[in-house]
Structure formats: structure tokens, C-alpha cells
Design an enzyme around this catalytic site. Structure first.
Site, PDB file in Angstrom:
ATOM      1  N   GLU A 166     -54.542 -14.334  13.344  1.00 28.51           N
ATOM      2  CA  GLU A 166     -55.827 -14.878  12.878  1.00 28.51           C
ATOM      3  C   GLU A 166     -55.703 -15.856  11.709  1.00 28.51           C
ATOM      4  OE1 GLU A 166     -58.053 -13.867  15.073  1.00 28.51           O
ATOM      5  OE2 GLU A 166     -56.497 -12.520  15.781  1.00 28.51           O
ATOM      6  N   THR A 177     -54.512 -23.158  16.078  1.00 27.63           N
ATOM      7  CA  THR A 177     -55.390 -24.317  15.881  1.00 27.63           C
ATOM      8  C   THR A 177     -54.576 -25.502  15.374  1.00 27.63           C
ATOM      9  OG1 THR A 177     -57.186 -22.792  15.330  1.00 27.63           O
ATOM     10  CG2 THR A 177     -57.533 -25.113  14.817  1.00 27.63           C
ATOM     11  N   ARG A 188     -60.508 -19.189  20.908  1.00 24.59           N
ATOM     12  CA  ARG A 188     -59.553 -18.182  20.450  1.00 24.59           C
ATOM     13  C   ARG A 188     -58.941 -17.441  21.625  1.00 24.59           C
ATOM     14  NH1 ARG A 188     -55.709 -16.146  18.811  1.00 24.59           N
ATOM     15  NH2 ARG A 188     -55.494 -14.270  17.555  1.00 24.59           N
ATOM     16  N   ASP A 207     -45.140 -22.271  18.553  1.00 21.29           N
ATOM     17  CA  ASP A 207     -46.172 -21.361  18.051  1.00 21.29           C
ATOM     18  C   ASP A 207     -45.862 -19.978  18.617  1.00 21.29           C
ATOM     19  OD1 ASP A 207     -48.491 -20.159  17.098  1.00 21.29           O
ATOM     20  OD2 ASP A 207     -49.742 -20.916  18.732  1.00 21.29           O
ATOM     21  N   GLN A 257     -49.396 -11.232  15.735  1.00 24.78           N
ATOM     22  CA  GLN A 257     -49.570  -9.789  15.605  1.00 24.78           C
ATOM     23  C   GLN A 257     -48.209  -9.109  15.473  1.00 24.78           C
ATOM     24  OE1 GLN A 257     -51.673 -11.526  17.551  1.00 24.78           O
ATOM     25  NE2 GLN A 257     -53.527 -11.037  16.421  1.00 24.78           N
TER      26      GLN A 257
END
Length: 380
Positions: free
Chosen positions: A76, A81, A207, A229, A233
Site C-alpha cells: 500500500e 502507481t 488497485r 515492481d 506484503q
């Protein structure tokens, strides 16, 4: 050997060659000296071998000149992005067909968000107006689909406008809610159109949890970049190790606004604390001892609104700077920088808003020169 008798030293390998000239096996017992083949024409095998060598040499040069960036950070934080921004900035963005493919994701994000908000209100004991309670229950029972009709869009808008739901939204740090929720709720008129095609910003706000490793390549001037990327988590981080070798720079992304939020995967752990722990691990890792580290203090737009209402001491009890934006940003930045155990190793740091293409482009401009300069000084 006249040269030997005269006392002229021969290299041992040449001496062996003269005594035992090598031969090539041709077929069915025929032998041929390589010296006898000097005038022969190249065979197809020779051509293929030469082409293979040229290909390998070109690949080796390409990888030598290549800048490899690894996007790291907790879940998050906004890594994905930033990753999507590279396509917009360096690969002409998402064309219409690609944006159409995001329609389902946008619709699912919107439905998931209204469900999370309704459940959040229930968790906090906040009552909704009687006129929307039945609608809210309908939405809870609604399957998460890749399409939002005008009817469903109107139902979501009616629940979103309820004063109790708005009160729950202001306390959304106490449950899990996508940052894009408000944006998509305010876009429902467009999203619920039958011929809706997401815009670039709709795509950026979407998302999808990153699992595994996603790669993109782009050229910037004369330099070839590869960016990775990886999932943020905890259960995804073990996959990072495969891309540690040969990394030019690590771009570590943290969210400024997460100081009062907990992890999706562990609601007992503060997100900012988790991000600091991870940065410490990455910054001081043996893998990255000579690797440039770039720190993106992301989601500055959300942080600016939040810090005006919630003091940073919620996360850092020692913080005494009040609710001044610049003071709070500086304090968070210092918490990360002081974790660096190699004083001679600079940490490049930037305040970012990953959804703003113009700002991300300026930041990338300012870091690329130092990255490239260091990369080629190390290579040569």
C-alpha cells in the site's frame, strides 16, 4: 629445432604444438591438420558460430549499459502507481484498448470500497440513516463484478452521501479502505456509463495487489532502463532475492500518510513502523552495500490533509512538532535517514505524489543523472 639450438626460448605451449600438432577428426577415420585447412571456405557451422558470438557480445554490452531499478516498499505504499507512471512517461501511456482492460478493476475496486465502508461503519457502531440501511444491505450482498450499472451506481452514491457513512470515512484508518475510494465514488456518473473507458488517472488510481515480480523496460535518452515492481506484503518479500544481483539502484517507496494505519495482513502492526523496519533491512543489507538508495516519501497529497487533523505523535510519541506540514515531513524523513549505518553512503530522498504524472516526471529527471553517473563510474 634451430631456434632452440641457438638458445632462443620457445613458449612451452608453442613447443608442445610443434611436437604434437593437433588434428581434427573429419569422418570415418580421416584426419586433417588445422594448418592444412587455412585456405578452406567458412562452413555454415562457422557462420552460425560467428553469429552466436556476435549476439552474445551484443547482449553483454546491452546488460553492461543497462540501468536496473528495483522498486521496494511495504504494501500500500504506492510502488505500483510509480511503476505505471513509467509507462505513461516513457512509453506513451495506456492506449484505449489497454485502458478498457482496467474497467473491470475500477468497478471491482469501487464495489469493494463501498462494502468496506459499510462494514467499517458497523464495526465503529456508527448508524446510517434509515432510508439507506436497506440499500447498504443490498450492496453488501452484491457480488463484486467487473461492471457497475447506472442503478448500482445510484445506490452507491446514496450510501456514500449518508452522514453516518461520511463519519465512518473520516475514521477509515481504523479499518482497511483503499485510498482510491473517495476518488471513485466521486466518479460514479462516468463509471456507471455503459460505454465507460477509464482515463489515465482512473488507471493510476486502480488497485491490484502485486504478486510476484512485474518488469518493464524503457529507454531514456541513450540509456536502457529495466524496472521491477515486487509484492510488498510480507509473504511476497521472499521473492525479492532473485533480483538483488546487479541492481543499479533501489527505489524504496513509503507512504507518508500511513502513520495512523495498520497492515492489511496484520492489523496489530502500524504501517509506518513496518516500513521503517523494512527500510532498515534493505538499506543495511549486504546485497545493497554499494547500491544507490532512493527514498520516495509518497502520498504527500493525502498526508497534507491528514496532518491538519491528526498529530504525528500518534505514531511517534517523541514528536513535538505540532501539525505543521513541513516539520512533520522532515521528522519522518529523518526517521528513515538515521537508520543508514553507512554515513558515506548517500540516501537520495524525495517527497512524491505518485498519482501526479508531472511531479513523478520531475523527480525522475532529478535522480536519473546521479544514478547513471554512479552506474557508469562503477562499470568502467
Amino acid at each position: 629445432f634451430p631456434g632452440w639450438r641457438a638458445g632462443v626460448a620457445l613458449h612451452p605451449s608453442l613447443f608442445s604444438f610443434l611436437l604434437f600438432p593437433p588434428f581434427f577428426f573429419l569422418s570415418q577415420g580421416q584426419l586433417r591438420s588445422p594448418m592444412g585447412a587455412c585456405g578452406s571456405k567458412p562452413t555454415p557451422d562457422d557462420d552460425r558460430s560467428r553469429q552466436h558470438d556476435q549476439t552474445l557480445a551484443a547482449e553483454k554490452k546491452k546488460h553492461k549499459d543497462e540501468v536496473k531499478l528495483l522498486l521496494l516498499g511495504a504494501g500500500e505504499s504506492g510502488k505500483s502507481t510509480i511503476f505505471k507512471q513509467m509507462k505513461i512517461i516513457h512509453q506513451n501511456g495506456f492506449d484505449e484498448d489497454e485502458r478498457r482492460q482496467f474497467k473491470g478493476i475500477v468497478c471491482m475496486n469501487t464495489i469493494q470500497s463501498i462494502k468496506a465502508l459499510i462494514r467499517g461503519a458497523e464495526k465503529l457502531g456508527i448508524a446510517m440513516d434509515g432510508s439507506v440501511q436497506a440499500v447498504a444491505q443490498e450492496l453488501l450482498n452484491l457480488p463484486v463484478t467487473n461492471n457497475i450499472t447506472r442503478e448500482v451506481g445510484d445506490k452507491i452514491k446514496s450510501v456514500w452521501s449518508d452522514s453516518g457513512v461520511q463519519a465512518a470515512f473520516k475514521r477509515s484508518n481504523e479499518f482497511q479502505l483503499n485510498d482510491s475510494a473517495e476518488y471513485y465514488f466521486n466518479r460514479l456518473d462516468a463509471i456507471s456509463e455503459p460505454d465507460y473507458v477509464p482515463t489515465q488517472i482512473d488507471v493510476l488510481m486502480s488497485r491490484v495487489k502485486t504478486t510476484g515480480i512485474v518488469e518493464t523496460e524503457f529507454d531514456y535518452g541513450s540509456t536502457h532502463f529495466r524496472m521491477f515492481d515486487v509484492g510488498g506484503q510480507r509473504n511476497e518479500r521472499r521473492k525479492w532475492i532473485h533480483h538483488f544481483d546487479g541492481v543499479t539502484a533501489v527505489v524504496f517507496v513509503t507512504s507518508l500518510s500511513e502513520y495512523d494505519q495498520t497492515l492489511y495482513e496484520d492489523e496489530a502492526t502500524n504501517r509506518m513502523k513496518e516500513s521503517l523496519f523494512l527500510f532498515d533491512e534493505i538499506c543495511n543489507s549486504e546485497w545493497f552495500k554499494k547500491t544507490s538508495i532512493i527514498l520516495f516519501l509518497n502520498k504527500s497529497d493525502i498526508f497534507e490533509k491528514k496532518i491538519a487533523e491528526k498529530d504525528l505523535s500518534l505514531c511517534f510519541p517523541d514528536y513535538k512538532g505540532g501539525q505543521q506540514l513541513e516539520t512533520a515531513v522532515t521528522y519522518i524523513k529523518d526517521q528513515f535517514l538515521k537508520l543508514n549505518k553507512q554515513p558515506e553512503k548517500p540516501i537520495y530522498h524525495y517527497v512524491t505524489c505518485a498519482t501526479r504524472t508531472d511531479q513523478v516526471q520531475r523527480v525522475f529527471e532529478s535522480v536519473k543523472d546521479s544514478i547513471i553517473r554512479k552506474h557508469f563510474s562503477d562499470v568502467f
